[in-house]
Design an enzyme around this catalytic site. Structure first.
Site, PDB file in Angstrom:
ATOM      1  N   GLU A  41      -6.286  -4.420   4.060  1.00 60.32           N
ATOM      2  CA  GLU A  41      -5.088  -5.222   4.328  1.00 60.32           C
ATOM      3  C   GLU A  41      -5.246  -6.311   5.380  1.00 60.32           C
ATOM      4  O   GLU A  41      -4.667  -6.232   6.478  1.00 60.32           O
ATOM      5  CB  GLU A  41      -3.931  -4.314   4.763  1.00 60.32           C
ATOM      6  CG  GLU A  41      -3.478  -3.340   3.713  1.00 60.32           C
ATOM      7  CD  GLU A  41      -2.209  -2.604   4.126  1.00 60.32           C
ATOM      8  OE1 GLU A  41      -1.821  -2.674   5.295  1.00 60.32           O
ATOM      9  OE2 GLU A  41      -1.618  -1.960   3.266  1.00 60.32           O
ATOM     10  N   GLU A  69      -3.087   2.737  -1.842  1.00 60.72           N
ATOM     11  CA  GLU A  69      -1.996   3.307  -1.037  1.00 60.72           C
ATOM     12  C   GLU A  69      -0.688   3.111  -1.787  1.00 60.72           C
ATOM     13  O   GLU A  69      -0.502   2.098  -2.476  1.00 60.72           O
ATOM     14  CB  GLU A  69      -1.852   2.637   0.344  1.00 60.72           C
ATOM     15  CG  GLU A  69      -2.927   2.990   1.333  1.00 60.72           C
ATOM     16  CD  GLU A  69      -2.734   2.326   2.692  1.00 60.72           C
ATOM     17  OE1 GLU A  69      -1.583   2.060   3.104  1.00 60.72           O
ATOM     18  OE2 GLU A  69      -3.764   2.056   3.345  1.00 60.72           O
TER      19      GLU A  69
END
Ligand code: BGP
Length: 471
Positions: free
Chosen positions: A164, A376
């Protein structure tokens, strides 16, 4: 019949700083998060990962629970300063032994390890030399990656370089809510470029190492919808999509930045400065797969007169610092607003499973048949406890709907190979302490960090056993 192919990797995820603890154990060096979380008021009630849920000392018990859950794969990150206390040079053999034992334990339970090399805990020593703004950090990252390939590559086949970028660069260099707490988009753009350079060079090193396996990158997948059909809101929404997706995916999947987007943001943020050879480095080292972290949708409005360059809203992927009432936006570009029709979590994240189907298909449309892992996905909530049992029905509902959304995407031709809910176990939520729970396993902080299976544990066990058949 299940939409999920045979061999689909049903997993769950964690990250080192959030789960391990042992922050000074056995020669580990400090990370930027060790330093940052000790600053007064940096996190929720001063919580930190010093002890976290002590996975460092309890990993065998935790892996046994993963085995009981039936997990086929476990996504976890390595702590760079546990392996290289100052970021490069001297190796901490005790750190190597910890991860080596963890990997062996997973394999003993037939659980495939998926390693994330960087989940935000940069060695503090490297930050003191300039962090991601310094190109030398990219060189140190490659040294670290090579060490991991050498020591663990005989047993680990699935690797991702970074987790990320939008969060650790966005919050590290724009909102200032994460370390190194800078607020300067132009510095963010250059730091982000060095991350892409580090990634590409680590991919090159992986291929040179000759170890069998695949290497990818993990990004936030966040759908956007305009607040209204007014042309300025629609344009703002397109821009948000461009920044969250194209800027952060094109360099690792196409080997270049989206030129049109850079042109639009140039006057506000500048453009990344390339060193000789960066072009070819990015172009020649594309990912084997892409990891997608999906939590929520954002509603976007034009933001012509934003007072500040950017204000952080709150916890989570666009935040991790809860500052209720503050808007999040880029002056002159766009801002995120509340969707009056949306269904939100207690932490103000809009639940929108259809966005996962749409997002996966949008990735396929733009980047072709790159294999996808959902690395995720989860619900952060304060779980209800009834008669001593953790009855997390909301999490079960959230995950069911997202699993169905993945099945839809697979039925429409997407190649999704695995699903890793966040998280295997309740852990530290960066700036939100331990009260924002995500796990299948509850950790009782009042009873010496005792582990307890939640209702969702038994539910997910059945999901895995049925290869995604939701019963
Ligand atoms: C992602 C991170 C995870 C995790 C998750 C939930 O952005 O990769 O590490 O923390 O978000 O976020 P939060 O803990 O802020 O609710």
């Amino acid at each position: 019949m299940s939409a999920f192919p045979d061999g689909f990797l049903w997993g769950a995820a964690t990250a080192a700083y959030q789960v391990e603890g042992g922050y000074q154990a056995d020669g580990k060096g400090p990370s930027i998060w060790d330093e940052f979380a000790h600053r007064p008021s940096a996190t929720y009630q001063g919580t930190n990962g010093d002890v976290a849920v002590d996975h460092y000392h309890r990993f065998r018990e935790d892996v046994a629970l993963m085995g009981e859950l039936g997990m086929k794969s476990y996504r976890f990150s390595l702590s760079w300063p546990r392996l290289l206390p100052t970021g490069r040079g001297q190796v901490n053999e005790a750190g190597v032994a910890f991860y080596s034992d963890l990997i062996d334990e997973l394999l003993k339970h037939q659980i495939e390890p998926m390693i994330t090399l960087y989940h935000w805990d940069l060695p503090l020593a490297l930050q003191q030399e300039g962090g991601w703004e310094a190109r030398s950090t990219a060189d140190a990252f490659v040294e670290y990656a090579r060490l991991c390939y050498q020591r663990f590559g005989d047993r680990v086949k699935l690797w991702s370089t970074f987790n990320e970028t939008v969060v650790f660069i966005g919050h590290g260099y724009i909102t200032g809510a994460h370390p190194p707490a800078v607020q300067d988009p132009a510095r963010a753009v250059q730091a982000c470029h060095h991350v892409f350079v580090a990634h590409a060079a680590a991919v090159a090193a992986f291929r040179q190492s000759g170890i069998p396996g695949q290497i990818g990158f993990v990004n936030v997948l966040q759908p956007h919808t305009p607040r209204s059909s007014a042309p300025e809101d629609v344009a703002a929404c397109e821009l948000a999509d461009g920044i969250y997706t194209h800027w952060l995916y094109d360099p690792v999947l196409k080997g270049e930045y989206p030129a049109e987007l850079l042109a639009k943001t140039q006057s506000l943020w500048g453009v990344p400065r390339f060193a000789p050879g960066d072009d070819a480095l990015l172009r020649n080292n594309l990912c084997d797969f892409i990891g997608l972290n999906f939590y929520k949708r954002e509603t976007v409005a034009a933001n012509p007169h934003g007072e500040t360059q950017l204000t952080a809203n709150h916890s989570g992927t666009r935040g991790s610092g809860h500052q209720p009432g503050k808007e999040f936006g880029f002056k002159g570009l766009f801002k995120f607003v509340r969707n009056p029709d949306g269904i939100y979590t207690d932490w103000d994240w809009e639940i929108y499973p259809q966005g996962l189907t749409d997002g996966i298909l949008a990735i396929k449309a733009r980047y072709g048949d790159v294999p996808i892992y959902i690395t995720e996905n989860g619900l952060g909530a304060k779980d209800p406890v009834i008669d001593g049992e953790v009855v997390d029905d909301d999490r079960i509902a959230y995950l069911s709907r997202h699993i169905a959304a993945i099945a839809d995407a697979i039925e429409q031709g997407a190649e999704v190979r695995g699903y890793y809910p966040w998280s295997f176990i309740d852990l530290l939520s960066w700036l939100n302490g331990y009260q924002k729970q995500y796990g299948f396993v509850y950790v009782d902080h009042a009873r010496g960090l005792a582990r307890q299976r939640k209702k969702s544990f038994f539910w997910y066990q059945k999901v895995i056993a049925g290869n995604g058949e939701l019963r």
